[in-house]
Design a protein around this motif. Sequence first.
Motif, PDB file in Angstrom:
ATOM      1  N   VAL A 122       0.890  -1.174  -0.169  1.00 12.20           N
ATOM      2  CA  VAL A 122       0.087   0.001   0.114  1.00 12.20           C
ATOM      3  C   VAL A 122       0.789   1.418  -0.018  1.00 12.20           C
ATOM      4  CG1 VAL A 122      -1.686   1.321   1.682  1.00 12.20           C
ATOM      5  CG2 VAL A 122      -1.799  -1.315   1.227  1.00 12.20           C
ATOM      6  N   PRO A 123       0.738   2.048  -1.087  1.00 14.73           N
ATOM      7  CA  PRO A 123       1.630   3.210  -0.805  1.00 14.73           C
ATOM      8  C   PRO A 123       1.606   4.193   0.526  1.00 14.73           C
ATOM      9  CG  PRO A 123       0.258   3.272  -2.990  1.00 14.73           C
ATOM     10  CD  PRO A 123      -0.204   2.204  -1.987  1.00 14.73           C
ATOM     11  N   THR A 124       2.652   4.530   0.943  1.00 13.87           N
ATOM     12  CA  THR A 124       2.698   5.361   2.042  1.00 13.87           C
ATOM     13  C   THR A 124       1.644   6.411   2.576  1.00 13.87           C
ATOM     14  OG1 THR A 124       4.566   6.698   1.321  1.00 13.87           O
ATOM     15  CG2 THR A 124       4.998   4.661   2.613  1.00 13.87           C
ATOM     16  N   ARG A 125       1.275   7.011   1.321  1.00 14.46           N
ATOM     17  CA  ARG A 125       0.398   8.342   1.466  1.00 14.46           C
ATOM     18  C   ARG A 125      -0.951   7.532   1.647  1.00 14.46           C
ATOM     19  NH1 ARG A 125      -1.836  10.582  -3.641  1.00 14.46           N
ATOM     20  NH2 ARG A 125      -1.812   9.115  -5.229  1.00 14.46           N
ATOM     21  N   PHE A 126      -1.227   6.410   1.249  1.00  9.46           N
ATOM     22  CA  PHE A 126      -2.227   5.843   1.573  1.00  9.46           C
ATOM     23  C   PHE A 126      -2.606   5.114   2.701  1.00  9.46           C
ATOM     24  CE2 PHE A 126      -2.671   6.221  -3.036  1.00  9.46           C
ATOM     25  CZ  PHE A 126      -3.648   7.202  -3.082  1.00  9.46           C
ATOM     26  N   SER A 127      -1.604   4.991   3.635  1.00  6.43           N
ATOM     27  CA  SER A 127      -1.408   4.246   4.876  1.00  6.43           C
ATOM     28  C   SER A 127      -2.451   4.877   5.887  1.00  6.43           C
ATOM     29  CB  SER A 127      -0.365   3.991   5.252  1.00  6.43           C
ATOM     30  OG  SER A 127       0.504   5.260   5.832  1.00  6.43           O
ATOM     31  N   PRO A 128      -3.067   4.124   6.660  1.00  7.66           N
ATOM     32  CA  PRO A 128      -3.846   4.679   7.870  1.00  7.66           C
ATOM     33  C   PRO A 128      -3.244   5.191   8.835  1.00  7.66           C
ATOM     34  CG  PRO A 128      -4.016   2.478   7.980  1.00  7.66           C
ATOM     35  CD  PRO A 128      -3.128   2.517   6.817  1.00  7.66           C
ATOM     36  N   THR A 129      -3.740   6.592   9.156  1.00  6.37           N
ATOM     37  CA  THR A 129      -3.120   7.125  10.469  1.00  6.37           C
ATOM     38  C   THR A 129      -4.267   7.777  11.113  1.00  6.37           C
ATOM     39  OG1 THR A 129      -3.179   9.185   8.935  1.00  6.37           O
ATOM     40  CG2 THR A 129      -0.973   7.965   8.909  1.00  6.37           C
ATOM     41  N   ALA A 130      -3.879   8.651  12.354  1.00  5.82           N
ATOM     42  CA  ALA A 130      -5.209   8.793  13.166  1.00  5.82           C
ATOM     43  C   ALA A 130      -5.732  10.268  12.586  1.00  5.82           C
ATOM     44  CB  ALA A 130      -4.514   9.378  14.258  1.00  5.82           C
ATOM     45  N   GLU A 131      -5.138  10.778  11.408  1.00  6.18           N
ATOM     46  CA  GLU A 131      -5.442  11.951  10.753  1.00  6.18           C
ATOM     47  C   GLU A 131      -6.875  11.647  10.189  1.00  6.18           C
ATOM     48  OE1 GLU A 131      -2.391  13.469   8.170  1.00  6.18           O
ATOM     49  OE2 GLU A 131      -0.940  13.774   9.968  1.00  6.18           O
ATOM     50  N   VAL A 132      -6.966  10.338   9.553  1.00  4.05           N
ATOM     51  CA  VAL A 132      -8.185  10.034   8.842  1.00  4.05           C
ATOM     52  C   VAL A 132      -9.394   9.905   9.781  1.00  4.05           C
ATOM     53  CG1 VAL A 132      -7.056   9.246   6.890  1.00  4.05           C
ATOM     54  CG2 VAL A 132      -7.806   7.685   8.713  1.00  4.05           C
ATOM     55  N   LEU A 133      -9.096   9.781  11.002  1.00  3.08           N
ATOM     56  CA  LEU A 133     -10.245   9.347  12.032  1.00  3.08           C
ATOM     57  C   LEU A 133     -11.029  10.608  12.325  1.00  3.08           C
ATOM     58  CD1 LEU A 133      -8.633   6.825  14.307  1.00  3.08           C
ATOM     59  CD2 LEU A 133     -10.209   6.522  12.281  1.00  3.08           C
ATOM     60  N   PRO A 134     -12.351  10.682  12.538  1.00  6.39           N
ATOM     61  CA  PRO A 134     -12.987  11.903  12.875  1.00  6.39           C
ATOM     62  C   PRO A 134     -12.543  12.104  14.612  1.00  6.39           C
ATOM     63  CG  PRO A 134     -14.566  10.138  12.744  1.00  6.39           C
ATOM     64  CD  PRO A 134     -13.345   9.655  12.423  1.00  6.39           C
ATOM     65  N   PRO A 135     -12.703  13.277  14.947  1.00  8.35           N
ATOM     66  CA  PRO A 135     -12.515  13.548  16.314  1.00  8.35           C
ATOM     67  C   PRO A 135     -13.573  13.051  17.178  1.00  8.35           C
ATOM     68  CG  PRO A 135     -13.217  15.639  15.005  1.00  8.35           C
ATOM     69  CD  PRO A 135     -12.833  14.721  14.173  1.00  8.35           C
ATOM     70  N   VAL A 136     -13.195  12.353  18.298  1.00 11.10           N
ATOM     71  CA  VAL A 136     -14.240  11.758  18.988  1.00 11.10           C
ATOM     72  C   VAL A 136     -14.251  12.517  20.430  1.00 11.10           C
ATOM     73  CG1 VAL A 136     -14.892   9.474  20.448  1.00 11.10           C
ATOM     74  CG2 VAL A 136     -13.879   9.608  17.988  1.00 11.10           C
ATOM     75  N   ASP A 137     -15.393  12.675  20.968  1.00 12.93           N
ATOM     76  CA  ASP A 137     -15.323  13.502  22.492  1.00 12.93           C
ATOM     77  C   ASP A 137     -15.597  12.214  23.445  1.00 12.93           C
ATOM     78  OD1 ASP A 137     -15.421  15.830  21.526  1.00 12.93           O
ATOM     79  OD2 ASP A 137     -17.520  16.073  21.180  1.00 12.93           O
ATOM     80  N   ILE A 138     -14.728  11.954  24.462  1.00 12.13           N
ATOM     81  CA  ILE A 138     -14.672  11.052  25.277  1.00 12.13           C
ATOM     82  C   ILE A 138     -15.441  11.773  26.577  1.00 12.13           C
ATOM     83  CG2 ILE A 138     -13.256   9.676  26.768  1.00 12.13           C
ATOM     84  CD1 ILE A 138     -10.950   9.720  24.698  1.00 12.13           C
ATOM     85  N   PRO A 139     -16.579  10.829  26.887  1.00 13.70           N
ATOM     86  CA  PRO A 139     -17.331  11.499  27.966  1.00 13.70           C
ATOM     87  C   PRO A 139     -16.469  11.226  29.456  1.00 13.70           C
ATOM     88  CG  PRO A 139     -18.251   9.280  27.156  1.00 13.70           C
ATOM     89  CD  PRO A 139     -17.205   9.948  26.370  1.00 13.70           C
TER      90      PRO A 139
END
Length: 140
Positions: A122-139
């Motif tokens: 998988v090309p490095t620019r398509f590797s999964p990172t935390a940047e692709v996840l939406p922000p989550v509010d932790i209660p």
Amino acid sequence: MPAAERSPYDVLGITPAATPPEVHAAYERALAEADGTAAREACTTAYLHLRNTGRRLGADILEYAAPDPASTAREAFAGVADEPFLAPEAPAPPIAALVVLRRAESAADHHEPPPTKGTFAVPTRFSPTAEVLPPVDIPH
């Protein structure tokens, strides 16, 4: 039975589930209410169709038969040819606006190394990172 012709059930004012005595009673009632020779003939014809079980089955089949597909399609698409597909006053978009890929991205795809033997890299620019996840509010 042509589409313009009324159903024998409509002429006598009964449902297809009517029994023979109900058909006879409806015939007498419709004949008493009929005004004119044509109405009386229609009542008699309807009664003769529904009194005979073979004719009644034929009337039921013709009443609930599927419509002719060719005429149904003609009716469904009757006005399509009358309306233009694209409005003549709307100009066509330029070809450059239709290009979806950007040159930099397509060039980057060609500069990445090909996959190794037997595996797909998988090309490095398509590797999964935390940047692709939406922000989550932790209660709390």
